[in-house]
Scaffold this active site. Structure first.
Site, mmCIF file in Angstrom:
data_model
loop_
_atom_site.group_PDB
_atom_site.id
_atom_site.type_symbol
_atom_site.label_atom_id
_atom_site.label_comp_id
_atom_site.label_asym_id
_atom_site.label_seq_id
_atom_site.Cartn_x
_atom_site.Cartn_y
_atom_site.Cartn_z
ATOM 1 N N SER A 141 0.824 -1.202 0.000
ATOM 2 C CA SER A 141 0.000 0.000 0.000
ATOM 3 C C SER A 141 0.866 1.264 0.000
ATOM 4 O O SER A 141 1.600 1.505 -0.954
ATOM 5 C CB SER A 141 -0.954 -0.058 1.203
ATOM 6 N N ASP A 167 -9.794 -5.322 -4.599
ATOM 7 C CA ASP A 167 -9.152 -4.267 -3.809
ATOM 8 C C ASP A 167 -9.781 -2.913 -4.141
ATOM 9 O O ASP A 167 -9.754 -2.474 -5.283
ATOM 10 C CB ASP A 167 -7.648 -4.241 -4.123
ATOM 11 N N HIS A 213 -7.473 -5.584 -0.355
ATOM 12 C CA HIS A 213 -6.278 -4.892 0.135
ATOM 13 C C HIS A 213 -5.582 -5.628 1.284
ATOM 14 O O HIS A 213 -4.354 -5.763 1.285
ATOM 15 C CB HIS A 213 -6.676 -3.488 0.576
#
Length: 404
Positions: A177, A347, A380
């Site tokens: 991320s 995601d 995610h």
């Protein structure tokens, strides 16, 4: 996607909630934790309890922030690492515990150590065990005057250089991320690459303009981070009153489902064990700067990847020597640098369309130096917490490392 919160109502509610919070705010993160850090840390809390040797290190950045860094020098069976060092960099509102929260067989930090790699875990400024500074306290607003630009310019180079100097070797890098965003940005300026062998980017973020996370986009579109900053809340503390108040405003939007916050923010994670939620909440989420959240919101609203926008030509001119913030050019990443990108179809933060924009920007990368993995059912959090991530993602990553 349209959002139905009238901006006047948002600001009015924010004024009530945040002003009250700013007067009374005393989250755990605002304490002086220097004595606590000397007694406990990620090593003692999460790593040594699993039977691994662990060392706590301190790294001071050029702008004075003192970061914690954990070192796992070998496997659980006591064997010493015989493969190159690997630096793990967490995402926003997280810390290095990300990589060791799951079981020994499911956490990437432990899997790498048992696979013979020399594991190092980074922690960005403002997180629980990286709250030191050579002259500032976390209670000083000036301590929080940074965005991810400073993570690119200071935190990432300091951590990479420390591991390089300690080991005498170039290292592999793994980011998740925000840990991918700061890496891409550094690579685009040819920073740190002389000390790296390769990079693995999980849930890669360079562009956020098509992000489908309802809660994240609602917060960005309503300028909630800016409201906090204007009212003097410089630390974005997820467990504090100010953020709780803002979240309650977002959740008033008919389009927001706050019954499952992780899913609402990250997308429907396919393979995260339900018991992980309680363990996650024991250690995360953690603080970042409000300015950092504003910078991310700017990316969502504009669809671009630039340095922090100070909001007017005069201030940008003063900081950058130009009226608009400089762009991080993803096409400038050296074409022969080995990269492994893994992204998921579910995601909602690292959205598929945004990843496609990123891939288009690096389309001229040497084909034998770029591996792209797509997992249709991954969201995610799956990339760091999924029970099957070892087989799906981590084993291929270690094969990639062995090639470089």
């Amino acid at each position: 996607m349209a959002y139905t919160i009238p901006i006047t109502i948002v600001i009015f509610l924010n004024l009530i909630l945040i002003s009250k919070a700013a007067r009374n705010l005393n989250p755990i993160g605002n304490q002086d934790e220097s004595s606590l850090v000397s007694q406990v840390g990620i090593c003692s809390l999460l790593i040594e309890t699993q039977g691994y040797m662990c060392e706590e290190h301190k790294v001071t950045t050029k702008d004075g922030y003192i970061l914690s860094l954990q070192h796992i020098p070998g496997g659980r069976d006591g064997t010493k690492a015989d493969k190159p060092p690997v630096l793990l960099q967490h995402g926003v509102l997280m810390d290095g515990g990300t990589w060791v929260l799951n079981s020994r067989d499911e956490s990437l930090g432990f899997i790498l150590a048992d696979g013979g790699f020399d594991v190092w875990i980074a922690n960005t400024r403002g997180t629980n065990f990286s709250r030191g500074h050579t002259s500032l306290s976390p209670s000083d607003p000036a301590y929080w005057e940074w965005s991810w630009d400073e993570l690119v310019a200071y935190d990432l180079p300091a951590s990479i250089r420390f591991v390089h100097d300690q080991t005498g070797q170039n290292l592999h890098y793994i980011g998740h991320s925000l840990g991918t965003l700061i890496a891409f940005s550094a690579f685009s300026k040819d920073q740190t690459l002389n000390m790296l062998r390769s990079a693995v980017l999980l849930s890669p973020i360079a562009y956020l303009g098509q992000m489908s996370s309802t809660l994240a986009r609602a917060g960005a579109d309503a300028f909630l981070g800016e409201t906090m900053y204007w009212l003097g809340v410089h630390e974005f503390a997820p467990r504090g009153e100010a953020v709780a108040g803002l979240l309650s405003v977002i959740c008033m939007n008919p389009g927001s489902d706050c019954s499952d916050l992780m899913t609402s923010f990250t997308g429907p994670n396919c393979c995260v064990d339900s018991s992980m939620t309680d363990r996650f909440l024991e250690h995360e989420p953690q603080s970042t700067s409000t300015k950092n959240m504003i910078h991310l919101a700017q990316m969502i609203r504009t669809g671009t990847i630039t340095m922090y926008d100070y909001g007017n030509a005069n201030d940008n001119e003063r900081h950058y020597g130009q009226a608009t913030p400089p762009v991080y050019d993803m096409g400038s990443i050296p074409k022969d640098f080995p990269m492994y990108l893994s992204y998921g179809g579910a995601d909602e933060l690292s959205d598929v369309q945004d990843v496609k924009t990123l891939l288009e920007s690096v389309k001229d990368h040497d084909q034998d130096k770029l591996v792209v993995q797509y997992k249709e059912d991954y969201a995610h959090a799956d990339f760091v917490f999924a029970v099957n991530a070892k087989e799906v993602v981590y084993d291929p990553v270690m094969t990639f490392f062995n090639m470089h």
